[in-house]
Design a protein around this motif. Structure first.
Motif, short mmCIF file in Angstrom:
data_model
loop_
_atom_site.label_atom_id
_atom_site.label_comp_id
_atom_site.label_asym_id
_atom_site.label_seq_id
_atom_site.Cartn_x
_atom_site.Cartn_y
_atom_site.Cartn_z
N ILE A 29 0.83 -1.21 0.00
CA ILE A 29 0.00 0.00 0.00
C ILE A 29 0.86 1.26 0.00
N ALA A 30 1.96 1.22 0.77
CA ALA A 30 2.85 2.38 0.83
C ALA A 30 3.51 2.66 -0.52
N TYR A 31 3.64 1.60 -1.34
CA TYR A 31 4.25 1.74 -2.66
C TYR A 31 3.19 1.71 -3.77
N LYS A 32 1.97 2.10 -3.41
CA LYS A 32 0.85 2.26 -4.36
C LYS A 32 0.29 0.94 -4.88
N GLY A 33 0.52 -0.15 -4.13
CA GLY A 33 -0.12 -1.41 -4.47
C GLY A 33 -1.46 -1.52 -3.75
N ASP A 34 -2.06 -2.70 -3.80
CA ASP A 34 -3.35 -2.90 -3.12
C ASP A 34 -3.56 -4.39 -2.89
N GLU A 35 -4.80 -4.74 -2.51
CA GLU A 35 -5.10 -6.14 -2.15
C GLU A 35 -4.88 -7.12 -3.30
N SER A 36 -5.01 -6.66 -4.52
CA SER A 36 -4.83 -7.55 -5.67
C SER A 36 -3.43 -7.41 -6.27
N ASN A 37 -2.64 -6.48 -5.75
CA ASN A 37 -1.29 -6.24 -6.28
C ASN A 37 -0.32 -5.98 -5.14
N VAL A 38 0.28 -7.06 -4.64
CA VAL A 38 1.25 -6.90 -3.54
C VAL A 38 2.68 -6.91 -4.06
N ALA A 39 2.84 -6.87 -5.38
CA ALA A 39 4.18 -6.89 -5.96
C ALA A 39 5.10 -5.81 -5.39
N PRO A 40 4.60 -4.57 -5.19
CA PRO A 40 5.50 -3.55 -4.63
C PRO A 40 6.02 -3.89 -3.23
N GLY A 41 5.18 -4.54 -2.42
CA GLY A 41 5.61 -4.96 -1.10
C GLY A 41 6.63 -6.08 -1.18
N LEU A 42 6.40 -7.03 -2.07
CA LEU A 42 7.35 -8.12 -2.26
C LEU A 42 8.69 -7.59 -2.77
N GLN A 43 8.64 -6.57 -3.62
CA GLN A 43 9.88 -5.99 -4.15
C GLN A 43 10.71 -5.36 -3.03
N LEU A 44 10.05 -4.72 -2.07
CA LEU A 44 10.77 -4.13 -0.95
C LEU A 44 11.50 -5.22 -0.16
N PHE A 45 10.80 -6.29 0.18
CA PHE A 45 11.41 -7.35 0.98
C PHE A 45 12.45 -8.13 0.18
N THR A 46 12.26 -8.21 -1.15
CA THR A 46 13.28 -8.81 -2.00
C THR A 46 14.57 -8.00 -1.93
N LYS A 47 14.42 -6.69 -1.96
CA LYS A 47 15.58 -5.80 -1.86
C LYS A 47 16.29 -5.98 -0.52
N LEU A 48 15.51 -6.09 0.56
CA LEU A 48 16.11 -6.31 1.88
C LEU A 48 16.85 -7.65 1.92
N ALA A 49 16.26 -8.67 1.29
CA ALA A 49 16.90 -9.99 1.26
C ALA A 49 18.21 -9.93 0.48
N GLN A 50 18.20 -9.20 -0.63
CA GLN A 50 19.42 -9.07 -1.43
C GLN A 50 20.51 -8.33 -0.66
N GLN A 51 20.10 -7.42 0.21
CA GLN A 51 21.05 -6.66 1.03
C GLN A 51 21.47 -7.43 2.28
N PRO A 69 -8.30 0.57 5.92
CA PRO A 69 -8.84 -0.79 6.07
C PRO A 69 -8.74 -1.55 4.75
N ILE A 70 -8.82 -2.86 4.83
CA ILE A 70 -8.85 -3.67 3.61
C ILE A 70 -10.10 -3.29 2.82
N LYS A 71 -9.90 -2.88 1.59
CA LYS A 71 -11.01 -2.36 0.78
C LYS A 71 -11.66 -3.42 -0.09
N ASN A 72 -10.88 -4.43 -0.43
CA ASN A 72 -11.40 -5.49 -1.31
C ASN A 72 -11.09 -6.84 -0.67
N ALA A 73 -12.00 -7.30 0.19
CA ALA A 73 -11.77 -8.52 0.95
C ALA A 73 -11.61 -9.74 0.04
#
Length: 354
Positions: free
Chosen positions: A187-209, A327-331
């Protein structure tokens, strides 16, 4: 049903007046029936979680209800309701928000709308009264101030990218807290309930580091100093901080976005003490019941309609911390995504740690 009955017999002005009287009469009847049952057995509502202990003590002193609890996960609770049926040992359970609709689908719940129903937001309740969130959790950071220098302490998800500390989120494959952490980051990276790719990208970056910790952010790992920055529900973070050392930890909601979810009671369709279970839900949504939850660091769903005592308000984060939380907008979308998330986490994030 009582509104239909009153409206069919009386004029609207009289109906409005008498409905209030009827409501109090209904509550008295519910109380009497619950007292006769004398017992309420719960699952997933242990004393230490969200200060359920205060609620059970009040129900015992006010209504004479004896209580016992068996702690278990949300999925286990519903499975128990379904398996036991006419030999039910549980009357009521407390489950994560996603499990309310599942209980309805499985046909293991029964409805009850407390008298404060209108003060529960629409997004947080089932239209028929099968479930309603009593308290919310918002994804937060818990920071060990002994391990992270003040100038490096993150205030946002974006701050995580440039830190030197390790970040612990827990097992995304099994824990609702961890899965919602990924959604909050998305959500912080403009994703949403159907698109968590931006969140995964953040944690991927942390894993790479090499900055993604595999430690689960629990009271034990925090106390041992195994977690520098943890991703947790706000009520868990606040509880851990108080129990370990308030001076050692900082808890905050990331200001660039977070997600609000929560927990709902589910009254077992096969409950042997159904009136005691309904009275329990009634009390949980009363001012006193909501304040009890706040004493356990859980944010009451009726927070906007309550005047919390100063010492209780101090157990929660300030309201302005929640400005960017949603809140979760699209359950339905989140339910579908959360089923795929464990595999995506494994394939995109964990693989980077090998």
């Amino acid at each position: 049903m009582k509104k239909f009955f009153m409206a069919s017999l009386l004029g609207s002005a009289i109906a409005l007046c008498t409905t209030a009287m009827a409501a109090s009469t209904d509550l008295k009847a519910l109380e009497d029936a619950a007292r006769k049952e004398g017992t309420v057995n719960s699952v997933g509502m242990p004393d230490a979680w969200a200060n359920w202990k205060g609620t059970w003590e009040d129900l015992a002193s006010k209504y004479g209800l004896k209580h016992s609890d068996t702690d278990m996960s949300s999925a286990q609770e519903l499975a128990k309701f379904e398996a036991e049926k006419d030999n039910a040992s549980a009357d009521i359970g407390d489950v994560g928000a996603a499990f309310g609709p599942i209980a309805v689908t499985k046909g293991v719940s029964q409805p009850y709308k407390p008298s404060t129903w209108d003060q529960v937001p629409e997004w947080a309740k089932d239209k028929d009264g099968h479930w309603a969130l009593a308290y919310t959790g918002t994804i937060a950071f818990i920071i060990n101030k002994d391990l992270v220098k003040e100038e490096e302490r993150p205030k946002t998800w974006h701050d995580l990218e440039k830190g030197k500390y390790k970040v612990a989120i827990g097992d995304v494959g099994t824990a609702a807290q961890a899965a919602n952490g990924v959604l909050a980051a998305a959500i912080a990276y403009k994703g949403d309930e159907s698109n968590v790719a931006p969140g995964l990208q953040l944690f991927t970056k942390l894993a790479q580091q090499k900055r993604l910790s595999l430690a689960n952010p629990t009271i034990q790992t925090l106390e041992k100093g195994e977690v520098e920055v943890g991703v947790v529900w706000d009520f868990n973070g606040l509880s851990y901080r108080e129990q370990i050392d308030p001076k050692r930890f900082e808890v905050l909601i990331p200001s660039d976005g977070s997600v609000i979810s929560g927990y709902t009671t589910v009254i077992n369709k096969y409950a042997k003490h159904p009136n005691a279970a309904k009275l329990t839900r009634e009390y949980i949504f009363s001012d006193a019941g909501q304040i009890n939850l706040a004493k356990g660091h859980a944010r009451p769903i009726r927070a906007e309609h309550l005047k919390l005592p100063a010492d209780v308000q101090a157990k929660l984060l300030p309201n302005d911390q929640y400005a960017a939380a949603q809140p979760i907008k699209n359950a339905e979308a989140w339910e579908a995504t959360s089923k795929k998330l464990p595999q995506m986490w494994q394939e995109q994030v964990i693989i980077e740690m090998e």
